[in-house]
Design an enzyme around this catalytic site. Structure first.
Site, PDB file in Angstrom:
ATOM      1  N   HIS A 173      -5.879   0.916  15.327  1.00  0.00           N
ATOM      2  CA  HIS A 173      -6.959   1.207  16.282  1.00  0.00           C
ATOM      3  C   HIS A 173      -7.494  -0.101  16.886  1.00  0.00           C
ATOM      4  CE1 HIS A 173      -7.439   5.485  15.628  1.00  0.00           C
ATOM      5  NE2 HIS A 173      -7.722   5.371  14.349  1.00  0.00           N
TER       6      HIS A 173
ATOM      7  N   HIS B 151      -4.029   1.372   9.329  1.00  0.00           N
ATOM      8  CA  HIS B 151      -4.525   2.436  10.208  1.00  0.00           C
ATOM      9  C   HIS B 151      -5.622   1.890  11.132  1.00  0.00           C
ATOM     10  CE1 HIS B 151      -5.490   6.744  11.092  1.00  0.00           C
ATOM     11  NE2 HIS B 151      -6.639   6.188  11.437  1.00  0.00           N
ATOM     12  N   GLU B 152      -6.665   1.318  10.520  1.00  0.00           N
ATOM     13  CA  GLU B 152      -7.773   0.791  11.339  1.00  0.00           C
ATOM     14  C   GLU B 152      -7.278  -0.405  12.160  1.00  0.00           C
ATOM     15  OE1 GLU B 152     -10.200   2.752  11.561  1.00  0.00           O
ATOM     16  OE2 GLU B 152      -9.715   3.932   9.779  1.00  0.00           O
TER      17      GLU B 152
ATOM     18  N   GLU C 150      -5.235   7.720  17.948  1.00  0.00           N
ATOM     19  CA  GLU C 150      -4.658   8.028  16.640  1.00  0.00           C
ATOM     20  C   GLU C 150      -3.148   7.749  16.628  1.00  0.00           C
ATOM     21  OE1 GLU C 150      -6.780   8.412  14.407  1.00  0.00           O
ATOM     22  OE2 GLU C 150      -5.769   9.295  12.682  1.00  0.00           O
TER      23      GLU C 150
HETATM   24 ZN    ZN Z   1      -7.884   7.014  12.966  1.00  0.00          ZN
END
Ligand code: ZN
Length: 496
Positions: free
Chosen positions: A266, A262-263, A292
């Site tokens: 980003h 997830h990170e 996101e």
């Molecule tokens: Zn996020």
């Protein structure tokens, strides 16, 4: 110095000041001893006052106005820079100084009270402050201005151009499908294999090692980033060549794998913004929703795909043999895709997640309109959980008090999570049209191919295009829920 040069100078100064703020924040979450908290709060206050003065300076307003009057003389990058700075200038100047100070004092006061209320499972403790926060959020919307709905003004702070009406349509389509899909997927599932239920505790060093390898696999550049440990995982930008991620590691939880992805998603977005935007406000992801979409794409669509794990699972087994050597790939993939609706949003599976967000959207809208009273909030919360998720909420701590957002005063933030999920599915579908061999691409772990396409279509542009325009350019149609629903309906991992 002419007007555009002057604007560039101011933009550079603001961007660097924001990077310094990010460094203070990163340090606070990752390194700072607890005794440093009061001093750090003071440093934040000094620095954020300087930033606020600079972004609201009448001189900046004058230059922005002057330049807006002669678009034909400016490059497209300069026009985007003006758009982004004008948004910041407007947001900050429309709110009176006193209002900003009062609101910030209120939310600093509210945060420890919310923590206490959650700990004691007592909504009454938080209620008076929440009441004030809602009243001031409504006031904030009035200062910022809106055409149709006060909520629009708050949504726009996080997702440029997003309206209540857009969300009514998106969530309207989602709710009809999701509740039904949820019950259907649950009934199709096999039980979790015993071995996965009582897995041996994992060592921190092995978890860190695997998550770093995984980040490298997806193309996260450790020469221009790093991974550290914090209470809640996050990604931050300390400059064009310094985009950091954090993670948390618990010996019995697989969460670290998906937080890394997830990170990492980003991080990939920010690491691949074009160099020409360095030290300008265009050197960041364009909106929370689009940001996101990239974290969710890598975490869920790629990161829970069995083809992705064909390549990565042997590595996990090699680094954590005591836990995974005797677990079949199919069992692992089925486990990480388990549909199991519960009370807690951050632990939700892909099918139920957006129902959690829908509930918050309906509540925020109702609270701002005055249709829902704050005292009725816990009861309505629980009713909605029963209705949409068929989940009985056992306490306010696990119910209405679970999220930090309202204590922060961040009304309008939640819907960007769903925008991210929908946009991720829509972008992925467009990628699959481009790469008809996408199954092979995933199977071979040729993630560079996917990352290059995303860089070309999304990452390199930074904040150049407004979010809806960017998405339309990539997918040739506006954001909608169709592809997300299709993705869930056809996902083979749910019925392994
Ligand atoms: Zn996020």
């Amino acid at each position: 110095m002419n007007a555009i040069e002057e604007l560039h100078r101011k933009a550079k100064e603001l961007t660097n000041l924001n990077s310094i703020m990010a460094l203070l924040q990163w340090d606070q979450e990752v390194m700072m001893p607890s005794g440093g908290a009061a001093g750090r709060a003071e440093q934040f206050s000094v620095l954020s006052t300087i930033v606020h003065q600079k972004i609201t300076a009448p001189g900046l307003g004058k230059i922005l106005q002057e330049l807006s009057g002669k678009p034909e003389e400016l490059s497209s990058a300069d026009l985007s820079l003006i758009r982004v700075l004008k948004r910041e200038y407007d947001k900050n100047t429309k709110l009176p100084e006193k209002f900003i100070a009062d609101f910030s004092r209120l939310t600093s006061e509210a945060l420890p009270v919310w923590v206490e209320a959650r700990k004691k499972n007592n909504f009454e403790i938080f209620l008076p402050l929440l009441h004030k926060i809602i009243r001031m959020s409504r006031q904030k919307a009035d200062y910022l201005g809106y055409v149709d709905h006060p909520y629009d003004a708050l949504l726009d702070l996080y997702e440029e151009g997003l309206t209540t009406n857009d969300l009514d349509v998106l969530f309207g389509n989602l709710k009809a499908e999701l509740s039904q899909l949820l019950q259907q997927k649950i009934s199709q599932q096999k039980p979790v294999p015993e071995k996965l239920k009582d897995m041996a505790p994992m060592l921190l060093k092995d978890q860190v090692h695997f998550s770093e390898r995984l980040l490298s696999e997806i193309g996260y550049d450790f020469n221009r980033g790093r991974q550290d440990i914090s209470a809640h995982p996050f990604t931050t930008s300390l400059g064009h060549n310094d985009r950091r991620v954090t993670n948390r590691f618990r010996p019995d939880s697989l969460e670290f794998i998906f937080s890394a992805l997830h990170e990492g998603g980003h991080g990939l977005y920010e690491q691949n913004i074009a160099e020409e935007y360095a030290e300008t406000p265009l050197d960041e992801g364009v909106s929370l929703g689009i940001h996101e979409s990239q974290s969710r794409l890598w975490e869920n669509i790629i990161g829970r795909n069995h083809l992705f794990w064909e390549k990565q699972y042997p590595l996990l087994q090699e680094i954590l043999p005591d836990q995974f050597a005797n677990i079949l790939l199919n069992d692992f993939v089925s486990h990480i895709n388990r549909v199991d609706p519960g009370m807690i949003r951050v632990e939700a599976d892909e099918v139920s997640y957006n129902l959690h967000v829908l509930i918050r959207f309906e509540l925020e809208k109702g609270l701002l309109e005055g249709a829902i009273g704050v005292t009725d909030l816990p009861a309505i919360w629980n009713e909605k959980y029963k209705h949409y998720l068929n989940v009985a909420v056992d306490s306010d701590a696990n119910g209405v008090l679970q999220d930090i957002h309202w204590a922060h005063g961040s009304f309008g933030y939640f819907p960007t999570y769903t925008i991210g999920n929908l946009a991720a599915a829509q972008i992925w579908r467009t990628y699959c049209l481009f790469d008809s061999d996408y199954r092979q691409t995933l199977l071979q772990g040729n993630l560079e191919k996917i990352r290059n396409w995303l860089t070309e279509k999304i990452y390199r542009h930074g904040a150049f295009y407004p979010p809806a325009e960017l998405l339309h350019k990539v997918c040739s149609e506006p954001l909608n829920s169709k592809y997300f629903i299709e993705y869930l309906k056809n996902k083979p991992e749910f019925s392994l």
